[in-house]
Enzyme design. Sequence first.
Site, PDB file in Angstrom:
ATOM      1  N   PRO A   2       0.770  -1.309  -0.039  1.00 14.17           N
ATOM      2  CA  PRO A   2      -0.064   0.139   0.039  1.00 14.17           C
ATOM      3  C   PRO A   2       0.784   1.225   0.006  1.00 14.17           C
ATOM      4  O   PRO A   2       1.028   1.675   1.269  1.00 14.17           O
ATOM      5  CB  PRO A   2      -0.627   0.074   1.267  1.00 14.17           C
ATOM      6  CG  PRO A   2       0.198  -0.668   2.363  1.00 14.17           C
ATOM      7  CD  PRO A   2       1.311  -1.420   1.478  1.00 14.17           C
ATOM      8  N   GLU A   3       1.110   1.829  -1.075  1.00 17.50           N
ATOM      9  CA  GLU A   3       1.324   3.416  -0.925  1.00 17.50           C
ATOM     10  C   GLU A   3       0.544   3.895  -2.042  1.00 17.50           C
ATOM     11  O   GLU A   3      -0.349   3.171  -2.647  1.00 17.50           O
ATOM     12  CB  GLU A   3       2.692   3.459  -1.341  1.00 17.50           C
ATOM     13  CG  GLU A   3       3.930   2.718  -0.410  1.00 17.50           C
ATOM     14  CD  GLU A   3       5.373   3.140  -0.791  1.00 17.50           C
ATOM     15  OE1 GLU A   3       5.430   4.335  -1.306  1.00 17.50           O
ATOM     16  OE2 GLU A   3       6.203   2.508  -0.749  1.00 17.50           O
ATOM     17  N   LYS A  66      -3.491   7.045   1.571  1.00 12.84           N
ATOM     18  CA  LYS A  66      -3.429   5.534   1.232  1.00 12.84           C
ATOM     19  C   LYS A  66      -4.845   5.030   1.853  1.00 12.84           C
ATOM     20  O   LYS A  66      -4.923   3.857   1.767  1.00 12.84           O
ATOM     21  CB  LYS A  66      -2.244   4.936   2.162  1.00 12.84           C
ATOM     22  CG  LYS A  66      -0.926   5.527   1.820  1.00 12.84           C
ATOM     23  CD  LYS A  66       0.112   5.036   2.619  1.00 12.84           C
ATOM     24  CE  LYS A  66       1.597   5.620   2.541  1.00 12.84           C
ATOM     25  NZ  LYS A  66       2.449   5.253   3.599  1.00 12.84           N
ATOM     26  N   ARG A 277      13.452   3.213   9.151  1.00 15.60           N
ATOM     27  CA  ARG A 277      13.133   2.582   7.893  1.00 15.60           C
ATOM     28  C   ARG A 277      14.200   2.298   7.210  1.00 15.60           C
ATOM     29  O   ARG A 277      15.330   3.367   6.942  1.00 15.60           O
ATOM     30  CB  ARG A 277      12.166   3.472   7.285  1.00 15.60           C
ATOM     31  CG  ARG A 277      10.693   3.732   8.179  1.00 15.60           C
ATOM     32  CD  ARG A 277      10.151   2.747   8.454  1.00 15.60           C
ATOM     33  NE  ARG A 277       9.479   1.798   7.508  1.00 15.60           N
ATOM     34  CZ  ARG A 277       8.617   1.930   6.559  1.00 15.60           C
ATOM     35  NH1 ARG A 277       7.918   3.210   7.212  1.00 15.60           N
ATOM     36  NH2 ARG A 277       8.145   1.468   5.722  1.00 15.60           N
TER      37      ARG A 277
END
Length: 287
Positions: A2-3, A66, A277
Amino acid sequence: MPELPEVETVARILREGSGPQRPPLAGRVIRQARVLWPREVSGIPAPAFVRRVAGRRVAAISRHGKYLILELRGAEDGGVADSSSASPRQPLFMLAHLRMSGRLDVVPEADAFTPHARVVWLLDDGWALRFDDARKFGRVYLTERVSDVTGKLGPDALSVNPQEFAARLLAKRGALKPILLDQHFIAGVGNIYADESLFLARLHPTRLAATLTADDALRLGEAVRQTLLDGIAANGASFDWVYPGGNYQEHFKVYGRAGLPCVDCGRPVRRIVVGQRSTHFCAACQM
DNA sequence: GGGCATGTTAGCAC
DNA sequence: TGTGCTAACATGCC
């Protein structure tokens, strides 16, 4: 999966369908919902959720960042009457966030109850909408006001123009990568598109926003926009076992390419961790 | 078995 | 108030 580009691709498929095996969701009536993993439904108890969506028609499908946004209206045009609400004509909004492994597909009802199905909406004509989510991070919301769910988000990353983006960015103090990932700054950019946007703009992921020139900030705004549009044009990226869909992964210039030569200068792409990240960049091209 | 993963959020420190 | 770190959520793949 999901982006923003992947969610936009899902929204388009739900609106328009995708071949005979995937008819559109738009216009269909929800006969009945089944919640198989109640924690996936947020902000409303599962029994109330089930009661309130029954008999509603999916009138429109949109997206903010999103989040997928399904507008549900009373199905006066032939659907089952909504007996649970005082004003059945008032639109309801069902939102979905896929988080790490969520998928939202129209499938034959017989195929709806897969091992990772978390919420299933039984539709008319033998079809069903299935929220499949191996990691159980995804969420489904039901609200009368979309802003109850999306109100704290920044502007959608595709709606904001580069000038507005630059002005917002120049008011920030931190490093570029975490700012791009902050959904309160702009909504829709995730780890992959953040790395690809920074490479396109030739800006280092740990560069502090306060050190940017106005031209730098504008260039990053344009790069974010272009990267997202490229992702959408490729129907998003496919993520190994989680999401077979588009082919944007074939266009990655830095993401997942640690140690491989930079497509521009040939030096190895580096991987570091920024804000927990994994972050990919070219130390020679990005400053 | 360890490390990694596209995302978000609460709690905490400064 | 803004920033940034850690842990947590839960599972599957390599």
